[in-house]
Design a protein around this motif. Structure first.
Motif, PDB file in Angstrom:
ATOM      1  N   GLY A 127       0.812  -1.206   0.000  1.00 38.92           N
ATOM      2  CA  GLY A 127       0.000   0.000   0.000  1.00 38.92           C
ATOM      3  C   GLY A 127       0.849   1.261   0.000  1.00 38.92           C
ATOM      4  N   MET A 128       1.851   1.294   0.886  1.00 41.45           N
ATOM      5  CA  MET A 128       2.743   2.452   0.921  1.00 41.45           C
ATOM      6  C   MET A 128       3.530   2.588  -0.369  1.00 41.45           C
ATOM      7  SD  MET A 128       4.436   3.089   4.658  1.00 41.45           S
ATOM      8  CE  MET A 128       5.055   4.644   4.034  1.00 41.45           C
ATOM      9  N   GLY A 129       3.957   1.451  -0.917  1.00 46.08           N
ATOM     10  CA  GLY A 129       4.732   1.471  -2.147  1.00 46.08           C
ATOM     11  C   GLY A 129       3.948   2.011  -3.329  1.00 46.08           C
ATOM     12  N   PHE A 130       2.675   1.619  -3.443  1.00 48.11           N
ATOM     13  CA  PHE A 130       1.836   2.125  -4.530  1.00 48.11           C
ATOM     14  C   PHE A 130       1.660   3.638  -4.424  1.00 48.11           C
ATOM     15  CE2 PHE A 130      -0.226  -2.280  -4.515  1.00 48.11           C
ATOM     16  CZ  PHE A 130       0.604  -2.731  -5.532  1.00 48.11           C
ATOM     17  N   PHE A 131       1.427   4.113  -3.211  1.00 46.26           N
ATOM     18  CA  PHE A 131       1.255   5.551  -3.025  1.00 46.26           C
ATOM     19  C   PHE A 131       2.541   6.307  -3.343  1.00 46.26           C
ATOM     20  CE2 PHE A 131       2.029   9.117  -0.104  1.00 46.26           C
ATOM     21  CZ  PHE A 131       1.106  10.020  -0.624  1.00 46.26           C
ATOM     22  N   LEU A 132       3.665   5.847  -2.817  1.00 47.26           N
ATOM     23  CA  LEU A 132       4.940   6.553  -2.999  1.00 47.26           C
ATOM     24  C   LEU A 132       5.393   6.535  -4.458  1.00 47.26           C
ATOM     25  CD1 LEU A 132       6.839   5.286   0.166  1.00 47.26           C
ATOM     26  CD2 LEU A 132       6.102   7.638  -0.270  1.00 47.26           C
ATOM     27  N   SER A 133       5.207   5.398  -5.132  1.00 52.18           N
ATOM     28  CA  SER A 133       5.639   5.313  -6.528  1.00 52.18           C
ATOM     29  C   SER A 133       4.837   6.253  -7.405  1.00 52.18           C
ATOM     30  CB  SER A 133       5.517   3.872  -7.036  1.00 52.18           C
ATOM     31  OG  SER A 133       4.172   3.419  -6.982  1.00 52.18           O
ATOM     32  N   ALA A 134       3.531   6.386  -7.116  1.00 55.63           N
ATOM     33  CA  ALA A 134       2.701   7.317  -7.881  1.00 55.63           C
ATOM     34  C   ALA A 134       3.057   8.758  -7.547  1.00 55.63           C
ATOM     35  CB  ALA A 134       1.219   7.047  -7.590  1.00 55.63           C
ATOM     36  N   ALA A 135       3.215   9.055  -6.276  1.00 53.03           N
ATOM     37  CA  ALA A 135       3.518  10.426  -5.861  1.00 53.03           C
ATOM     38  C   ALA A 135       4.864  10.887  -6.403  1.00 53.03           C
ATOM     39  CB  ALA A 135       3.501  10.524  -4.334  1.00 53.03           C
ATOM     40  N   ASN A 136       5.820   9.971  -6.473  1.00 53.43           N
ATOM     41  CA  ASN A 136       7.165  10.350  -6.921  1.00 53.43           C
ATOM     42  C   ASN A 136       7.215  10.683  -8.410  1.00 53.43           C
ATOM     43  OD1 ASN A 136       9.893  10.818  -6.221  1.00 53.43           O
ATOM     44  ND2 ASN A 136      10.491   8.841  -7.082  1.00 53.43           N
ATOM     45  N   VAL A 137       6.251  10.198  -9.180  1.00 49.26           N
ATOM     46  CA  VAL A 137       6.198  10.540 -10.596  1.00 49.26           C
ATOM     47  C   VAL A 137       5.880  12.024 -10.774  1.00 49.26           C
ATOM     48  CG1 VAL A 137       4.948  10.172 -12.758  1.00 49.26           C
ATOM     49  CG2 VAL A 137       5.561   8.213 -11.324  1.00 49.26           C
ATOM     50  N   PHE A 138       4.973  12.537  -9.950  1.00 49.09           N
ATOM     51  CA  PHE A 138       4.515  13.916 -10.097  1.00 49.09           C
ATOM     52  C   PHE A 138       5.304  14.900  -9.240  1.00 49.09           C
ATOM     53  CE2 PHE A 138       0.905  11.059 -10.782  1.00 49.09           C
ATOM     54  CZ  PHE A 138       0.542  11.423 -12.061  1.00 49.09           C
ATOM     55  N   PHE A 139       5.771  14.429  -8.080  1.00 47.87           N
ATOM     56  CA  PHE A 139       6.486  15.309  -7.151  1.00 47.87           C
ATOM     57  C   PHE A 139       7.809  14.654  -6.784  1.00 47.87           C
ATOM     58  CE2 PHE A 139       1.890  15.598  -6.330  1.00 47.87           C
ATOM     59  CZ  PHE A 139       1.657  16.904  -6.731  1.00 47.87           C
ATOM     60  N   ARG A 140       8.867  15.010  -7.487  1.00 47.48           N
ATOM     61  CA  ARG A 140      10.159  14.353  -7.259  1.00 47.48           C
ATOM     62  C   ARG A 140      10.724  14.674  -5.878  1.00 47.48           C
ATOM     63  NH1 ARG A 140      11.445  12.827 -12.636  1.00 47.48           N
ATOM     64  NH2 ARG A 140       9.364  12.506 -13.513  1.00 47.48           N
ATOM     65  N   ASP A 141      10.215  15.720  -5.262  1.00 46.93           N
ATOM     66  CA  ASP A 141      10.690  16.055  -3.913  1.00 46.93           C
ATOM     67  C   ASP A 141      10.260  15.026  -2.880  1.00 46.93           C
ATOM     68  OD1 ASP A 141      11.856  18.308  -4.908  1.00 46.93           O
ATOM     69  OD2 ASP A 141      10.321  19.697  -4.209  1.00 46.93           O
TER      70      ASP A 141
END
Length: 262
Positions: A158-172
């Motif tokens: 669950g955390m991995g899915f969220f982080l991988s998606a978020a990192n595409v749009f917000f590299r910070d």
């Protein structure tokens, strides 16, 4: 629940690809390494030895078998940290492939978490060695370890899915998460007893720190020789599935826009 069911159906169709990606990740990690998979056992042993020497005199009061206490907690937290960190880069790292052919994008994230889970399972050999050396009791509750592994795996997905998606749009997000992991490490009682925390902070950790549920669950099985309390056991499942549903929801809602940012 329909969201989870649909993803399971897709996963079944691409199970061979997932297996190949996991095998690739494991081979790449230990490529050109003389000891290979033995590092999955040696690395936690070396870390445990150093941390035991550093912290045992400060925190071991009231803790039976500090080495097992430390390694049990550290191994669970390391799995969460390593799997979610690797998952965070999974979509970006496979951007060229995603642009060329259709593959369910979450397969790349899932493969990173699954390969890290295999490392975690291998590292349990280090814990068994420490238990033998320190004279820890082996009880039938050890057989329930796969349940704990499954809980942590679902939570990490669950955390991995969220982080991988978020990192595409917000590299910070990768820098923010790095700082978050440091704070999370220290507010999780890995090398100190939770009784040392102020009462208000202890309450927050015991109820709102998911890592605490999994660490305590594992220690109950391997160190204290008992089944975790219902609050710890049920709470672990709740955190796991809440995070899985949240992560899948975010990933599914944003995945069609990945191609624009890769």
């Amino acid at each position: 629940m329909n969201l989870i069911q649909s993803q399971f159906y897709t996963l079944f169709r691409y199970k061979d690809l997932l297996r190949e990606l996991v095998v690739r990740d494991l081979k790449l990690k230990y490529r050109r390494s003389f000891l290979g998979y033995l590092w999955s056992i040696l690395n936690p042993l070396l870390i445990m030895l150093v941390m035991t020497l550093v912290f045992s005199q400060m925190f071991r009061a009231g803790i039976d078998n500090y080495a097992v206490y430390l390694l049990a907690g550290q191994s669970v937290f390391d799995f969460i940290r390593n799997s979610t960190t690797m998952a965070m880069y999974s979509v970006l790292d496979n951007g060229p492939l995603i642009k060329k052919i259709y593959v369910p994008k979450y397969i790349f994230t899932l493969s990173k978490i699954t390969s890290t889970m295999m490392d975690f399972v291998f590292s349990l050999g280090a814990l068994l060695i420490v238990m033998v050396v320190t004279g820890a009791k082996f009880t039938p509750y050890l057989l329930a370890t796969p349940v704990l592994v499954l809980q942590v795996y679902i939570f990490a997905c669950g955390m991995g899915f969220f982080l991988s998606a978020a990192n595409v749009f917000f590299r910070d997000i990768q820098y923010i998460y790095g700082a978050f992991l440091v704070a999370w490490n220290y507010v999780t009682p890995l090398f100190y007893p939770i009784e040392l925390l102020p009462s208000w902070l202890r309450t927050l950790v015991e109820w709102f720190n998911p890592a605490y549920y999994y660490v305590q669950h594992f220690r109950d099985l391997v160190l204290y020789g008992c089944f975790p309390t219902m609050r710890i056991f049920v709470g672990g499942w709740i955190w796991a599935f809440v995070m899985l549903i949240f992560g899948l929801f975010v990933f599914k809602k944003t995945q069609d826009k990945f191609i624009l940012y890769l």
